[in-house]
Design a protein around this motif. Structure first.
Motif, PDB file in Angstrom:
ATOM      1  N   GLY A  14       0.795  -1.215   0.000  1.00 39.17           N
ATOM      2  CA  GLY A  14       0.000   0.000   0.000  1.00 39.17           C
ATOM      3  C   GLY A  14       0.827   1.264   0.000  1.00 39.17           C
ATOM      4  O   GLY A  14       0.440   2.273   0.595  1.00 39.17           O
ATOM      5  N   VAL A  15       2.002   1.208  -0.664  1.00 37.12           N
ATOM      6  CA  VAL A  15       2.872   2.379  -0.746  1.00 37.12           C
ATOM      7  C   VAL A  15       3.300   2.570  -2.199  1.00 37.12           C
ATOM      8  O   VAL A  15       2.962   1.782  -3.083  1.00 37.12           O
ATOM      9  CB  VAL A  15       4.128   2.215   0.145  1.00 37.12           C
ATOM     10  CG1 VAL A  15       3.726   2.070   1.612  1.00 37.12           C
ATOM     11  CG2 VAL A  15       4.964   1.017  -0.292  1.00 37.12           C
ATOM     12  N   SER A  16       4.036   3.625  -2.445  1.00 35.83           N
ATOM     13  CA  SER A  16       4.525   3.879  -3.796  1.00 35.83           C
ATOM     14  C   SER A  16       5.797   3.081  -4.076  1.00 35.83           C
ATOM     15  O   SER A  16       6.476   2.611  -3.152  1.00 35.83           O
ATOM     16  CB  SER A  16       4.829   5.366  -3.986  1.00 35.83           C
ATOM     17  OG  SER A  16       5.950   5.741  -3.198  1.00 35.83           O
ATOM     18  N   LYS A  17       6.129   2.954  -5.368  1.00 34.70           N
ATOM     19  CA  LYS A  17       7.383   2.281  -5.739  1.00 34.70           C
ATOM     20  C   LYS A  17       8.590   3.054  -5.218  1.00 34.70           C
ATOM     21  O   LYS A  17       9.611   2.459  -4.868  1.00 34.70           O
ATOM     22  CB  LYS A  17       7.470   2.132  -7.263  1.00 34.70           C
ATOM     23  CG  LYS A  17       6.481   1.116  -7.830  1.00 34.70           C
ATOM     24  CD  LYS A  17       6.751   0.820  -9.295  1.00 34.70           C
ATOM     25  CE  LYS A  17       6.418   2.030 -10.167  1.00 34.70           C
ATOM     26  NZ  LYS A  17       6.588   1.717 -11.622  1.00 34.70           N
ATOM     27  N   ALA A  56       8.451   1.208   6.806  1.00 33.25           N
ATOM     28  CA  ALA A  56       9.601   0.441   6.338  1.00 33.25           C
ATOM     29  C   ALA A  56       9.501  -1.014   6.788  1.00 33.25           C
ATOM     30  O   ALA A  56       9.811  -1.939   6.022  1.00 33.25           O
ATOM     31  CB  ALA A  56      10.895   1.058   6.861  1.00 33.25           C
ATOM     32  N   ALA A  57       9.028  -1.223   8.025  1.00 34.64           N
ATOM     33  CA  ALA A  57       8.881  -2.586   8.524  1.00 34.64           C
ATOM     34  C   ALA A  57       7.849  -3.348   7.702  1.00 34.64           C
ATOM     35  O   ALA A  57       8.038  -4.533   7.390  1.00 34.64           O
ATOM     36  CB  ALA A  57       8.490  -2.561  10.005  1.00 34.64           C
ATOM     37  N   ARG A  58       6.735  -2.676   7.337  1.00 36.95           N
ATOM     38  CA  ARG A  58       5.694  -3.319   6.530  1.00 36.95           C
ATOM     39  C   ARG A  58       6.240  -3.682   5.143  1.00 36.95           C
ATOM     40  O   ARG A  58       5.958  -4.778   4.629  1.00 36.95           O
ATOM     41  CB  ARG A  58       4.481  -2.393   6.407  1.00 36.95           C
ATOM     42  CG  ARG A  58       3.303  -3.053   5.665  1.00 36.95           C
ATOM     43  CD  ARG A  58       2.004  -2.266   5.833  1.00 36.95           C
ATOM     44  NE  ARG A  58       2.004  -1.011   5.067  1.00 36.95           N
ATOM     45  CZ  ARG A  58       2.133   0.197   5.596  1.00 36.95           C
ATOM     46  NH1 ARG A  58       2.280   0.330   6.925  1.00 36.95           N
ATOM     47  NH2 ARG A  58       2.105   1.284   4.852  1.00 36.95           N
ATOM     48  N   VAL A  59       7.004  -2.784   4.556  1.00 38.94           N
ATOM     49  CA  VAL A  59       7.570  -3.061   3.230  1.00 38.94           C
ATOM     50  C   VAL A  59       8.510  -4.259   3.293  1.00 38.94           C
ATOM     51  O   VAL A  59       8.461  -5.149   2.437  1.00 38.94           O
ATOM     52  CB  VAL A  59       8.297  -1.821   2.690  1.00 38.94           C
ATOM     53  CG1 VAL A  59       9.120  -2.168   1.445  1.00 38.94           C
ATOM     54  CG2 VAL A  59       7.303  -0.712   2.371  1.00 38.94           C
TER      55      VAL A  59
END
Length: 324
Positions: free
Chosen positions: A13-16, A34-37
């Motif tokens: 749910g974030v940008s590239k 950052a942890a989710r990514v």
């Protein structure tokens, strides 16, 4: 299908751009994001492109190597020396040959433009000096191995070609040989001139036959000299492949080696131990040259100043039965 950075961004749910910042350790991303990514990356099994990561960080951690061809007898040893050194430093290696001439050079240049590697180790192919000089002056670190033309603006690793030729001559002179033939390599190579000059400084001779570092050159040189009635009692072939041709031609002509004619080569490639008779030759430290060139390049990439002089590694005469 390969997982892409877009897949990771969509799932997290974030940008590239945010995914890229996490991968490249940029500090502009919230800790929880950052942890989710990173969790999504692990779940999807995403493997980022090392080239893309390197470009984002300003370094590809990859070294390029440009050589004329992998068929050169000693090229494998040089390459192994480079590989051992760059891999120990956690770098990768991109290898380029010039087997297809201009097409190969263009392909290589496109990789430079794409910044696929950080620096370059070169065994100089023909007709590439202008291109290499331009790349060097534009900021690409380059180290030459066996600098044929002595290009002082480049960092280089060389061997003692002059002393190698001289050591071959001293050995033949000590054995009482007085009528040596020298079969050279291509005249535009600096190493060819130096080996000849070194040999002649100890054992002067006018019996010099131009060759091209091939087995055929050695064979034809001996056949012509014998057919012309030229008397000689030794042959210094400027590489081992040429020396193998010399041995073949002498055997075919019924000349005994070393009783009638002694033979000395140059390089000490693995084949030299297995000719008949085994070949006396000048050992060239080819693997060490590759190692040293790679270390010099890695030092440059680490910020060290280039050395002011070529790094010179010594040759050594190896005595076998072709010239005891």
């Amino acid at each position: 299908m390969r997982v892409t950075i877009a897949d990771v961004a969509r799932e997290a749910g974030v940008s590239k751009t945010t995914v890229s910042r996490v991968i490249n350790l940029k500090g502009e991303v919230d800790g929880s994001t950052a942890a989710r990514v990173r969790e999504v990356i692990a779940q999807l099994g995403y493997v980022p492109s090392s080239g893309a990561v390197g470009l984002a960080r300003g370094s590809s951690r990859t070294v390029g190597m440009l050589v004329p061809s992998l068929t050169w007898p000693w090229m494998g040893e040089v390459l192994q020396g480079v590989v051992d050194t760059v891999e120990a430093a956690d770098y990768g290696l991109l290898l380029f040959t010039c087997n297809r001439g201009a097409e190969s050079v263009e392909r290589f240049t496109s990789q430079v433009t794409a910044r696929a590697f950080d620096g370059l180790v070169v065994v100089e192919p023909e007709n590439t000096l202008d291109r290499l000089t331009a790349l060097h002056r534009s900021g690409l670190p380059i180290v030459l191995i066996d600098d044929r033309g002595r290009h002082p603006e480049f960092t280089s690793v060389v061997t003692t070609n002059h002393e190698g030729g001289a050591s071959a001559a001293r050995h033949l002179r000590a054995a009482g040989r007085t009528r040596p033939v020298v079969v050279t390599g291509p005249g535009h190579f600096g190493c060819v001139r130096e080996r000849l000059e070194g040999f002649r400084s100890v054992l002067p001779t006018d019996l010099v036959v131009s060759g091209d570092f091939t087995e055929g050159a050695g064979r034809l040189a001996v056949e012509r000299l014998l057919s012309q009635g030229v008397e000689f009692d030794a042959v210094f072939a400027q590489n081992d492949i040429t020396a193998a041709g010399v041995l073949r031609a002498l055997r075919a002509a019924g000349r005994r080696v070393p009783e009638d004619i002694a033979v000395v080569g140059f390089d000490d490639i693995p084949m030299a131990e297995h000719t008949e008779p085994p070949l006396t030759t000048v050992h060239q430290p080819t693997r060490q040259m590759g190692e040293a060139a790679a270390r010099l390049l890695l030092d440059r990439l680490g910020g060290a100043a280039p050395p002011g002089q070529p790094l010179v590694l010594p040759t050594e005469l190896v005595v076998r039965r072709s010239a005891p």
